[in-house]
Design a protein around this motif. Structure first.
Motif, PDB file in Angstrom:
ATOM      1  N   TYR A 147       0.916  -9.524   8.037  1.00 25.57           N
ATOM      2  CA  TYR A 147       1.027  -8.206   7.418  1.00 25.57           C
ATOM      3  C   TYR A 147       0.283  -7.144   8.227  1.00 25.57           C
ATOM      4  N   MET A 148      -0.872  -7.531   8.774  1.00 28.84           N
ATOM      5  CA  MET A 148      -1.635  -6.582   9.587  1.00 28.84           C
ATOM      6  C   MET A 148      -0.852  -6.169  10.830  1.00 28.84           C
ATOM      7  N   MET A 149      -0.216  -7.125  11.468  1.00 25.58           N
ATOM      8  CA  MET A 149       0.565  -6.823  12.665  1.00 25.58           C
ATOM      9  C   MET A 149       1.801  -6.000  12.314  1.00 25.58           C
ATOM     10  N   ALA A 150       2.399  -6.290  11.171  1.00 24.63           N
ATOM     11  CA  ALA A 150       3.559  -5.511  10.732  1.00 24.63           C
ATOM     12  C   ALA A 150       3.166  -4.062  10.460  1.00 24.63           C
ATOM     13  N   GLY A 151       2.031  -3.872   9.785  1.00 28.64           N
ATOM     14  CA  GLY A 151       1.560  -2.519   9.521  1.00 28.64           C
ATOM     15  C   GLY A 151       1.202  -1.784  10.803  1.00 28.64           C
ATOM     16  N   SER A 152       0.540  -2.458  11.733  1.00 33.36           N
ATOM     17  CA  SER A 152       0.170  -1.835  13.006  1.00 33.36           C
ATOM     18  C   SER A 152       1.401  -1.435  13.808  1.00 33.36           C
ATOM     19  N   LEU A 153       2.417  -2.275  13.780  1.00 37.52           N
ATOM     20  CA  LEU A 153       3.637  -1.975  14.525  1.00 37.52           C
ATOM     21  C   LEU A 153       4.371  -0.786  13.915  1.00 37.52           C
ATOM     22  N   GLY A 192     -11.104  12.067  12.857  1.00 36.96           N
ATOM     23  CA  GLY A 192     -10.938  13.329  12.139  1.00 36.96           C
ATOM     24  C   GLY A 192     -10.652  13.130  10.657  1.00 36.96           C
ATOM     25  N   PRO A 193      -9.572  12.413  10.308  1.00 37.87           N
ATOM     26  CA  PRO A 193      -9.315  12.164   8.884  1.00 37.87           C
ATOM     27  C   PRO A 193     -10.446  11.409   8.193  1.00 37.87           C
ATOM     28  N   LEU A 194     -11.087  10.482   8.894  1.00 38.54           N
ATOM     29  CA  LEU A 194     -12.191   9.743   8.300  1.00 38.54           C
ATOM     30  C   LEU A 194     -13.351  10.660   7.965  1.00 38.54           C
ATOM     31  N   LEU A 195     -13.557  11.682   8.776  1.00 36.89           N
ATOM     32  CA  LEU A 195     -14.691  12.592   8.603  1.00 36.89           C
ATOM     33  C   LEU A 195     -14.431  13.635   7.523  1.00 36.89           C
ATOM     34  N   TYR A 196     -13.207  14.150   7.457  1.00 37.08           N
ATOM     35  CA  TYR A 196     -12.947  15.306   6.602  1.00 37.08           C
ATOM     36  C   TYR A 196     -12.235  14.979   5.294  1.00 37.08           C
ATOM     37  N   ILE A 197     -11.577  13.813   5.202  1.00 40.56           N
ATOM     38  CA  ILE A 197     -10.757  13.525   4.019  1.00 40.56           C
ATOM     39  C   ILE A 197     -11.391  12.406   3.202  1.00 40.56           C
ATOM     40  N   ASN A 198     -11.527  12.664   1.893  1.00 35.12           N
ATOM     41  CA  ASN A 198     -12.093  11.676   0.975  1.00 35.12           C
ATOM     42  C   ASN A 198     -11.085  11.203  -0.069  1.00 35.12           C
ATOM     43  N   ASP A 199     -10.089  12.018  -0.341  1.00 30.86           N
ATOM     44  CA  ASP A 199      -9.096  11.686  -1.355  1.00 30.86           C
ATOM     45  C   ASP A 199      -8.072  10.713  -0.771  1.00 30.86           C
ATOM     46  N   GLU A 200      -7.869   9.581  -1.437  1.00 29.77           N
ATOM     47  CA  GLU A 200      -6.945   8.574  -0.924  1.00 29.77           C
ATOM     48  C   GLU A 200      -5.522   9.084  -0.863  1.00 29.77           C
ATOM     49  N   ASN A 201      -5.160  10.026  -1.713  1.00 30.95           N
ATOM     50  CA  ASN A 201      -3.812  10.579  -1.691  1.00 30.95           C
ATOM     51  C   ASN A 201      -3.561  11.431  -0.445  1.00 30.95           C
ATOM     52  N   LEU A 202      -4.627  11.807   0.246  1.00 29.43           N
ATOM     53  CA  LEU A 202      -4.509  12.618   1.454  1.00 29.43           C
ATOM     54  C   LEU A 202      -4.693  11.798   2.726  1.00 29.43           C
ATOM     55  N   TYR A 203      -4.883  10.492   2.584  1.00 31.92           N
ATOM     56  CA  TYR A 203      -5.110   9.648   3.754  1.00 31.92           C
ATOM     57  C   TYR A 203      -3.909   9.689   4.704  1.00 31.92           C
ATOM     58  N   ALA A 256       0.860  -1.181   0.000  1.00 37.82           N
ATOM     59  CA  ALA A 256       0.000   0.000   0.000  1.00 37.82           C
ATOM     60  C   ALA A 256       0.900   1.236   0.000  1.00 37.82           C
ATOM     61  N   PRO A 257       0.391   2.390  -0.411  1.00 40.90           N
ATOM     62  CA  PRO A 257       1.227   3.610  -0.424  1.00 40.90           C
ATOM     63  C   PRO A 257       1.486   4.158   0.974  1.00 40.90           C
ATOM     64  N   PHE A 258       2.149   3.351   1.807  1.00 41.91           N
ATOM     65  CA  PHE A 258       2.398   3.784   3.176  1.00 41.91           C
ATOM     66  C   PHE A 258       3.358   4.964   3.245  1.00 41.91           C
ATOM     67  N   SER A 259       4.208   5.125   2.244  1.00 41.81           N
ATOM     68  CA  SER A 259       5.105   6.287   2.236  1.00 41.81           C
ATOM     69  C   SER A 259       4.301   7.577   2.161  1.00 41.81           C
ATOM     70  N   THR A 260       3.297   7.585   1.303  1.00 39.51           N
ATOM     71  CA  THR A 260       2.422   8.760   1.178  1.00 39.51           C
ATOM     72  C   THR A 260       1.636   8.980   2.458  1.00 39.51           C
ATOM     73  N   TYR A 261       1.108   7.897   3.015  1.00 40.11           N
ATOM     74  CA  TYR A 261       0.351   8.011   4.264  1.00 40.11           C
ATOM     75  C   TYR A 261       1.239   8.564   5.384  1.00 40.11           C
ATOM     76  N   LEU A 287      -4.117   2.388   7.141  1.00 40.00           N
ATOM     77  CA  LEU A 287      -4.041   1.072   7.761  1.00 40.00           C
ATOM     78  C   LEU A 287      -5.394   0.372   7.725  1.00 40.00           C
ATOM     79  N   GLN A 288      -6.467   1.125   7.893  1.00 41.76           N
ATOM     80  CA  GLN A 288      -7.800   0.530   7.820  1.00 41.76           C
ATOM     81  C   GLN A 288      -8.112   0.050   6.402  1.00 41.76           C
ATOM     82  N   VAL A 289      -7.705   0.844   5.406  1.00 43.12           N
ATOM     83  CA  VAL A 289      -7.893   0.428   4.011  1.00 43.12           C
ATOM     84  C   VAL A 289      -7.095  -0.837   3.721  1.00 43.12           C
ATOM     85  N   PHE A 290      -5.854  -0.874   4.229  1.00 47.53           N
ATOM     86  CA  PHE A 290      -5.014  -2.057   4.041  1.00 47.53           C
ATOM     87  C   PHE A 290      -5.625  -3.274   4.729  1.00 47.53           C
ATOM     88  N   LYS A 291      -6.230  -3.065   5.882  1.00 47.60           N
ATOM     89  CA  LYS A 291      -6.878  -4.160   6.613  1.00 47.60           C
ATOM     90  C   LYS A 291      -8.022  -4.756   5.801  1.00 47.60           C
TER      91      LYS A 291
END
Length: 279
Positions: free
Chosen positions: A242-248, A212-223, A65-70, A229-233
């Motif tokens: 992978y889920m535990m690695a991402g959470s850590l 907050g981000p869930l309420l105000y942000i709709n663009d995936e590039n701004l996540y 997933a684009p975790f660098s952008t996130y 992490l929720q999208v990846f889940k």
């Protein structure tokens, strides 16, 4: 003659502290161990230590997933919010602690009274406000509130500012220093532990903010990382390693920050402001 603790009780306290620490840290270790296992091992007999250490799980998770952008998005929001929150709360707290103005006690009680208002009560009005300002799907709704202070942080910093001897302020005023100069050059350096505590609290709150981000942000590039992490889940719900690695990876900055500034955090959490100084 001081009462000395028997060496046996020292060992008992030490053993209890170690046992309690192991209980508290066991979920974190389980998350680390799971992140380093293969799915076959996870679905088999539970073990606390991986039979094979799969460090590539972290690389595969990061590239899935684009975790660098996130991460950049989360870091941008968090750093701006931390700086704004620390400065705004310190500025307001200094005014309540060291300035004399009409209605000072009344307005401070009003500020404390806002602690009684649940955050969910102001959620809809705040959303409507930002919607009318055409600021939805931007970072402004997540950053701007930090410039207006936080009640708990104002109270915390005020207690520390009140612990500064009044003679320091009077001496600086006699030399012609303005209150803003005194605030920057004298007051802030003396309350560094409290500022660090506010910074840690703010970083933890903003970094882990999901609503907050869930309420105000709709663009995936701004996540942010929490939304990402929720999208990846949802995309890899069965890949527990992978889920535990991402959470850590999301949790790691908070852990590093806390242990790096642990000394300031402990000092800042102990409110030692002597209000009697200004009386």
């Amino acid at each position: 003659m001081r009462n000395q603790i028997h060496p046996m009780w020292r060992w008992v306290n030490f053993i209890l502290l170690v046992a309690g620490s192991l209980v508290i840290l066991s979920p974190i270790w389980w998350m680390i161990a799971t992140s380093l296992k293969s799915m076959e091992e996870i679905m088999g007999v539970p073990t606390f230590i991986p039979k094979e250490w799969h460090f590539e799980n972290y690389i595969e998770t990061w590239n899935a997933a684009p975790f660098s952008t996130y991460a950049v998005n989360s870091l941008t929001i968090t750093l701006i919010a931390v700086v704004a929150n620390v400065f705004a709360n310190a500025f307001i707290a200094y005014g309540f602690a060291k300035l004399d103005f009409r209605g000072k006690k009344f307005w401070f009680l009003v500020v404390l009274g806002t602690m009684m208002i649940p955050g969910f009560v102001t959620l809809i009005p705040q959303y409507v406000l930002f919607a009318k300002l055409h600021l939805l799907n931007t970072y402004y709704p997540l950053i701007l509130p930090a410039f207006f202070g936080s009640t708990f942080n104002i109270f915390l910093l005020r207690q520390f500012f009140m612990g500064i001897p009044k003679s320091y302020i009077e001496a600086a005023r006699m030399e012609g220093a303005s209150h803003f100069y005194i605030f920057r050059k004298i007051a802030l350096p003396l309350v560094t532990p409290a500022l660090a505590t506010v910074a840690i609290f703010t970083f933890n709150g903003v970094w882990n903010d999901f609503l907050g981000p869930l309420l105000y942000i709709n663009d995936e590039n701004l996540y942010t990382l929490q939304i990402g992490l929720q999208v990846f889940k949802e995309r890899s719900s069965t890949q527990w390693n992978y889920m535990m690695a991402g959470s850590l990876m999301v949790l790691l900055p908070v852990i590093v920050l806390f242990f790096s500034f642990q000394r300031f955090f402990i000092e800042g959490s102990n409110i030692t402001g002597q209000t009697s100084v200004d009386k």
